[in-house]
Design a protein around this motif. Structure first.
Motif, PDB file in Angstrom:
ATOM      1  N   GLU A 142       0.833  -1.199   0.000  1.00 16.16           N
ATOM      2  CA  GLU A 142       0.000   0.000   0.000  1.00 16.16           C
ATOM      3  C   GLU A 142       0.867   1.248   0.000  1.00 16.16           C
ATOM      4  O   GLU A 142       1.952   1.282   0.581  1.00 16.16           O
ATOM      5  CB  GLU A 142      -0.929   0.005   1.216  1.00 16.16           C
ATOM      6  N   THR A 143       0.374   2.294  -0.647  1.00 14.83           N
ATOM      7  CA  THR A 143       1.091   3.561  -0.714  1.00 14.83           C
ATOM      8  C   THR A 143       0.235   4.685  -0.134  1.00 14.83           C
ATOM      9  O   THR A 143      -0.988   4.576  -0.074  1.00 14.83           O
ATOM     10  CB  THR A 143       1.461   3.917  -2.170  1.00 14.83           C
ATOM     11  N   ASP A 144       0.894   5.745   0.286  1.00 16.71           N
ATOM     12  CA  ASP A 144       0.172   6.877   0.849  1.00 16.71           C
ATOM     13  C   ASP A 144       1.112   8.067   0.912  1.00 16.71           C
ATOM     14  O   ASP A 144       2.298   7.984   0.570  1.00 16.71           O
ATOM     15  CB  ASP A 144      -0.340   6.534   2.251  1.00 16.71           C
ATOM     16  N   ALA A 145       0.570   9.181   1.390  1.00 15.04           N
ATOM     17  CA  ALA A 145       1.354  10.392   1.606  1.00 15.04           C
ATOM     18  C   ALA A 145       1.948  10.366   3.011  1.00 15.04           C
ATOM     19  O   ALA A 145       1.536   9.587   3.868  1.00 15.04           O
ATOM     20  CB  ALA A 145       0.463  11.622   1.439  1.00 15.04           C
ATOM     21  N   VAL A 146       2.939  11.225   3.223  1.00 19.53           N
ATOM     22  CA  VAL A 146       3.472  11.434   4.568  1.00 19.53           C
ATOM     23  C   VAL A 146       2.587  12.469   5.251  1.00 19.53           C
ATOM     24  O   VAL A 146       2.343  13.544   4.701  1.00 19.53           O
ATOM     25  CB  VAL A 146       4.936  11.922   4.514  1.00 19.53           C
ATOM     26  N   ARG A 147       2.081  12.150   6.433  1.00 19.88           N
ATOM     27  CA  ARG A 147       1.140  13.038   7.122  1.00 19.88           C
ATOM     28  C   ARG A 147       1.834  14.235   7.749  1.00 19.88           C
ATOM     29  O   ARG A 147       1.265  15.332   7.813  1.00 19.88           O
ATOM     30  CB  ARG A 147       0.383  12.256   8.202  1.00 19.88           C
ATOM     31  N   THR A 148       3.039  14.048   8.242  1.00 22.06           N
ATOM     32  CA  THR A 148       3.775  15.144   8.874  1.00 22.06           C
ATOM     33  C   THR A 148       5.263  14.819   8.855  1.00 22.06           C
ATOM     34  O   THR A 148       5.640  13.637   8.907  1.00 22.06           O
ATOM     35  CB  THR A 148       3.313  15.377  10.324  1.00 22.06           C
ATOM     36  N   PHE A 149       6.071  15.864   8.763  1.00 21.62           N
ATOM     37  CA  PHE A 149       7.516  15.697   8.900  1.00 21.62           C
ATOM     38  C   PHE A 149       7.999  16.224  10.245  1.00 21.62           C
ATOM     39  O   PHE A 149       9.201  16.279  10.499  1.00 21.62           O
ATOM     40  CB  PHE A 149       8.236  16.427   7.751  1.00 21.62           C
ATOM     41  N   ASP A 150       7.052  16.613  11.081  1.00 24.01           N
ATOM     42  CA  ASP A 150       7.372  17.115  12.407  1.00 24.01           C
ATOM     43  C   ASP A 150       7.521  15.939  13.367  1.00 24.01           C
ATOM     44  O   ASP A 150       6.610  15.580  14.117  1.00 24.01           O
ATOM     45  CB  ASP A 150       6.274  18.068  12.888  1.00 24.01           C
ATOM     46  N   HIS A 151       8.680  15.308  13.296  1.00 19.86           N
ATOM     47  CA  HIS A 151       8.953  14.145  14.141  1.00 19.86           C
ATOM     48  C   HIS A 151      10.434  14.188  14.537  1.00 19.86           C
ATOM     49  O   HIS A 151      11.287  14.522  13.700  1.00 19.86           O
ATOM     50  CB  HIS A 151       8.645  12.848  13.391  1.00 19.86           C
ATOM     51  N   PRO A 152      10.771  13.852  15.769  1.00 25.69           N
ATOM     52  CA  PRO A 152      12.163  13.966  16.218  1.00 25.69           C
ATOM     53  C   PRO A 152      13.166  13.201  15.356  1.00 25.69           C
ATOM     54  O   PRO A 152      14.272  13.696  15.106  1.00 25.69           O
ATOM     55  CB  PRO A 152      12.111  13.407  17.647  1.00 25.69           C
ATOM     56  N   LEU A 153      12.804  12.019  14.882  1.00 28.14           N
ATOM     57  CA  LEU A 153      13.742  11.256  14.061  1.00 28.14           C
ATOM     58  C   LEU A 153      13.992  11.957  12.730  1.00 28.14           C
ATOM     59  O   LEU A 153      15.135  12.111  12.301  1.00 28.14           O
ATOM     60  CB  LEU A 153      13.214   9.840  13.813  1.00 28.14           C
ATOM     61  N   LEU A 154      12.916  12.406  12.084  1.00 23.55           N
ATOM     62  CA  LEU A 154      13.070  13.073  10.787  1.00 23.55           C
ATOM     63  C   LEU A 154      13.844  14.376  10.949  1.00 23.55           C
ATOM     64  O   LEU A 154      14.690  14.723  10.110  1.00 23.55           O
ATOM     65  CB  LEU A 154      11.700  13.331  10.161  1.00 23.55           C
TER      66      LEU A 154
END
Length: 235
Positions: A142-154
């Motif tokens: 399954e494919t999708d969009a990224v919901r947020t890039f506001d994450h400590p790892l990213l």
């Protein structure tokens, strides 16, 4: 008989142990000579050339010229998806002399899976990003969009966006039976981890090594350094 895709031709091309070993090695995303792939498959270079020609004719491998060398790659991500899906259904291992990597736990802990991160580390990161809402919980393929890039790892890896499609795809990890992340985000994660020195490529094969820096930074970000099984740590 109704006409349909000629899957038999593709299956016959894959369904030979030496050719299967070559395809598994090409899952590292790099280009390799026939000599290197012959060593992986445990066969003579002259025999390897015939096998590679069969894989090219089936549309699974592309060959390019680089000076005097002929370099072989998987024909594209759809071939990598096919190989990974077959690996998930296959018995645990090929015979020892046909292994694309040493038969140790290194390949299971962390590895390159055609441009993205696989193995126990890849599954652990995927599970955390899904739990934190960075991406939706996805089934294999399954494919999708990224919901947020506001994450400590990213943020720690400098990943602020992706432009290629699909943004994220769930890839079933053959060694863990769960998904890791492919697509543009999966590629960005692998590149970011390598550039930051959190993982290193091992001298040969697809296996990756989690460095002391990577182990420390992941622990600081509250990622478990244990793998999918309790008490089993990344090496």
């Amino acid at each position: 008989m109704t006409a349909g895709p000629d899957i038999a031709t593709v299956a016959q091309a894959i369904g030979e142990p030496a050719r299967a070993a070559m395809l598994l090695q090409l899952m590292d995303g790099d280009a390799h000579t026939a000599r290197v792939l012959a060593t992986v498959a445990g066969i003579a270079p002259s025999t390897a050339s015939a096998h590679l020609r069969r894989l090219c004719e089936a549309g699974l491998v592309h060959v390019t010229e680089s000076g005097r060398q002929r370099l072989h790659r998987l024909a594209g991500p759809e071939v990598a998806q096919l190989v990974e899906a077959l690996a998930a259904l296959a018995p645990p291992r090929l015979p020892a002399n046909l292994q694309p990597d040493p038969p140790t736990g290194e390949l299971l802990e962390a590895r390159v899976c055609y441009g993205h991160l696989g193995g126990r580390l890849g599954v652990t990161i995927a599970a955390r990003l899904q739990a934190d809402g960075v991406v939706d919980t996805l089934g294999p393929g399954e494919t999708d969009a990224v919901r947020t890039f506001d994450h400590p790892l990213l943020t720690a890896l400098g990943i602020t966006g992706v432009t290629a499609a699909p943004a994220v795809r769930a890839c079933l990890d053959w060694s863990q039976g769960r998904v890791h992340l492919a697509g543009a985000l999966g590629a960005a994660l692998l590149t970011g981890l390598l550039d930051a020195g959190w993982v290193r490529r091992r001298p040969a094969g697809r296996a990756l090594r989690l460095t002391p820096t990577g182990r420390d930074r992941l622990a600081r970000l509250a990622f478990p350094v244990a793998g999918a099984s309790a008490g089993q740590s990344f090496r």
